[in-house]
Design a protein around this motif. Structure first.
Motif, short mmCIF file in Angstrom:
data_model
loop_
_atom_site.label_atom_id
_atom_site.label_comp_id
_atom_site.label_asym_id
_atom_site.label_seq_id
_atom_site.Cartn_x
_atom_site.Cartn_y
_atom_site.Cartn_z
N LYS A 244 3.04 -13.76 2.08
CA LYS A 244 1.87 -14.18 2.84
C LYS A 244 1.83 -13.47 4.19
O LYS A 244 0.77 -13.03 4.66
CB LYS A 244 1.88 -15.70 3.04
N VAL A 245 3.01 -13.33 4.83
CA VAL A 245 3.08 -12.62 6.11
C VAL A 245 2.70 -11.16 5.93
O VAL A 245 1.90 -10.60 6.70
CB VAL A 245 4.51 -12.73 6.70
N PHE A 246 3.27 -10.51 4.90
CA PHE A 246 2.97 -9.10 4.67
C PHE A 246 1.48 -8.89 4.38
O PHE A 246 0.88 -7.92 4.85
CB PHE A 246 3.80 -8.58 3.50
N ILE A 247 0.88 -9.80 3.61
CA ILE A 247 -0.55 -9.70 3.31
C ILE A 247 -1.37 -9.77 4.59
O ILE A 247 -2.30 -8.98 4.82
CB ILE A 247 -0.98 -10.82 2.33
N ASN A 248 -1.02 -10.71 5.48
CA ASN A 248 -1.76 -10.85 6.74
C ASN A 248 -1.71 -9.57 7.57
O ASN A 248 -2.73 -9.08 8.06
CB ASN A 248 -1.18 -12.01 7.56
N PHE A 249 -0.51 -9.00 7.71
CA PHE A 249 -0.38 -7.82 8.56
C PHE A 249 -1.03 -6.58 7.94
O PHE A 249 -1.67 -5.80 8.64
CB PHE A 249 1.11 -7.55 8.86
N ILE A 250 -0.87 -6.40 6.64
CA ILE A 250 -1.45 -5.22 6.00
C ILE A 250 -2.97 -5.33 5.95
O ILE A 250 -3.69 -4.35 6.18
CB ILE A 250 -0.86 -5.02 4.58
N LYS A 251 -3.50 -6.53 5.65
CA LYS A 251 -4.95 -6.72 5.66
C LYS A 251 -5.52 -6.45 7.05
O LYS A 251 -6.57 -5.82 7.19
CB LYS A 251 -5.30 -8.14 5.21
N ASN A 252 -4.84 -6.93 8.08
CA ASN A 252 -5.29 -6.66 9.45
C ASN A 252 -5.32 -5.16 9.72
O ASN A 252 -6.26 -4.64 10.34
CB ASN A 252 -4.38 -7.36 10.46
N ALA A 253 -4.26 -4.47 9.27
CA ALA A 253 -4.18 -3.02 9.49
C ALA A 253 -5.32 -2.30 8.78
O ALA A 253 -5.90 -1.34 9.32
CB ALA A 253 -2.83 -2.50 9.00
N ILE A 254 -5.66 -2.73 7.57
CA ILE A 254 -6.76 -2.11 6.83
C ILE A 254 -8.09 -2.36 7.54
O ILE A 254 -8.91 -1.44 7.70
CB ILE A 254 -6.82 -2.67 5.39
N GLU A 255 -8.30 -3.58 8.00
CA GLU A 255 -9.59 -3.96 8.58
C GLU A 255 -9.84 -3.33 9.94
O GLU A 255 -11.00 -3.20 10.35
CB GLU A 255 -9.68 -5.48 8.66
N VAL A 256 -8.78 -2.93 10.66
CA VAL A 256 -8.99 -2.30 11.97
C VAL A 256 -9.26 -0.80 11.84
O VAL A 256 -9.44 -0.12 12.83
CB VAL A 256 -7.79 -2.52 12.92
N MET A 257 -9.31 -0.31 10.59
CA MET A 257 -9.62 1.11 10.35
C MET A 257 -10.80 1.21 9.37
O MET A 257 -10.65 1.65 8.23
CB MET A 257 -8.40 1.84 9.79
N PRO A 258 -12.01 0.78 9.80
CA PRO A 258 -13.16 0.79 8.89
C PRO A 258 -13.55 2.18 8.41
O PRO A 258 -14.20 2.32 7.37
CB PRO A 258 -14.28 0.16 9.73
N ASN A 259 -13.17 3.21 9.17
CA ASN A 259 -13.50 4.58 8.78
C ASN A 259 -12.35 5.28 8.06
O ASN A 259 -12.37 6.50 7.87
CB ASN A 259 -13.90 5.39 10.01
N GLY A 260 -11.34 4.51 7.69
CA GLY A 260 -10.21 5.09 6.97
C GLY A 260 -9.06 5.47 7.89
O GLY A 260 -9.17 5.44 9.11
#
Length: 345
Positions: A244-260
């Motif tokens: 659950k912790v890893f999902i939170n951090f990786i999802k946050n990382a993905i979402e802060v890069m909307p342009n890839g």
């Protein structure tokens, strides 16, 4: 007298606190090794220098020292505090006290590094806030869940008629109800300690399973996830909680890069007792004044975020006897570093 001087010299040199002897013209007469380390300057360069220049060289603290010394001149002694920014960017907290006329013509200033004490107090403050919000969360979650259950039940009963004429409305209602239910679940996690089933697991395997789960979302955002794992890193953990912790951090990382962009995830051993998990993104970064507030309830850097995901992650890592450190630079990205204890026989 020689024996007394020898004892004084040993105490002075070996003291863990920074000691500075200075005369009535504010010139430094002697300084011990601890003070050299605090100020980052060798003794040879400090002897004979002005006490004001010593602090002014570091961080424009001359006026503070003038006020401190003026008070000492009038009252004989004074205690003060100071925050100095070191070359590595970290803030160091110091208590310093001065006694006038410690011996004829000499004054003593003692400098104590209290950074760790201040950081512990900050952690305790944050922990108290988490406990308070946890108690509130339990009541709020139960109060909301009761009408939520009724709403979900009636929506399911009305599904055939609503879907036929207003399928778009139905989809919006159900998705928003699901989002509310997710937030309530996070509230409940905060409200009381969860039963954690500790097992010895390979943390790299848990991380890889998480990455496999989120790869589809990463592709949609044109994000590439790069990994570098060290072998044989077992930890005692609750795999589901850690995931659950890893999902939170990786999802946050993905979402802060909307342009890839790229997410770099590394797992390696720090020493025989601890391992470190690093999750680095290439997002816009977080301003330094906001970093210290991460993990607080309802504090988020995302437009539609609640801050609860990160808050829950901090609690889970704390329950695993680990720590979370955040490094960020605006325009470059953010690096979340999770430190966990390795399992032992």
């Amino acid at each position: 007298m020689r024996e007394s001087e020898r004892k004084f010299r040993i105490i002075f040199d070996e003291s863990m606190d920074g000691l500075i002897l200075w005369n009535e013209t504010y010139q430094i007469v002697d300084i011990n090794g601890s003070a050299e380390r605090i100020f980052g300057l060798p003794k040879e360069k400090l002897l004979g220098q002005s006490l004001f220049d010593l602090f002014n060289r570091l961080e424009k603290k001359k006026q503070e020292i003038i006020n401190h010394i003026d008070y000492v001149a009038k009252n004989g002694k004074q205690n003060s505090t100071m925050i100095i920014k070191k070359n590595d960017g970290r803030l160091r907290h110091f208590d310093y006290s001065t006694k006038r006329g410690i011996v004829d013509g000499l004054n003593l200033t003692v400098v104590i590094d209290v950074t760790e004490k201040v950081e512990v107090q900050e952690q305790l403050r944050k922990s108290d806030r988490l406990n308070i919000i946890g108690e509130l969360a339990a009541g709020i979650a139960h109060e909301i869940r009761n009408p939520m259950t009724a709403l979900k039940g009636f929506i399911q009963l009305l599904e055939p008629s609503i879907r036929a004429e207003h399928s778009l409305y139905y989809d919006v209602i159900t998705s928003e109800l699901a989002r509310m239910d997710s937030i309530i679940n996070e509230f409940l996690i905060l409200s009381k300690p969860q039963e954690i089933r500790f097992l010895e697991k390979d943390v790299c395997q848990i991380m890889q399973e998480t990455i496999d789960l989120l790869n589809a979302q990463a592709v949609l955002y044109n994000v590439q996830i790069n990994t570098q794992f060290e072998n044989d890193l077992p930890v005692y953990c609750d795999p589901n909680q850690l995931k659950k912790v890893f999902i939170n951090f990786i999802k946050n990382a993905i979402e802060v890069m909307p342009n890839g962009g790229e997410i770099s995830i590394s797992i390696n051993r720090i020493n025989e007792q601890y391992l470190q998990i690093s999750i680095q993104d290439e997002g816009i970064g977080i301003p330094k004044d906001r970093l210290k507030r991460l993990g607080e309830p309802f504090y988020t850097t995302k437009e539609k975020g609640t801050g609860l995901g990160l808050m829950v992650s901090y609690r889970i890592i704390e329950e695993h006897n680990g720590t979370i450190q955040v490094e960020s630079e605006e325009g470059i990205g953010t690096n979340f570093k999770l430190v966990l204890p390795l399992s032992k026989e």
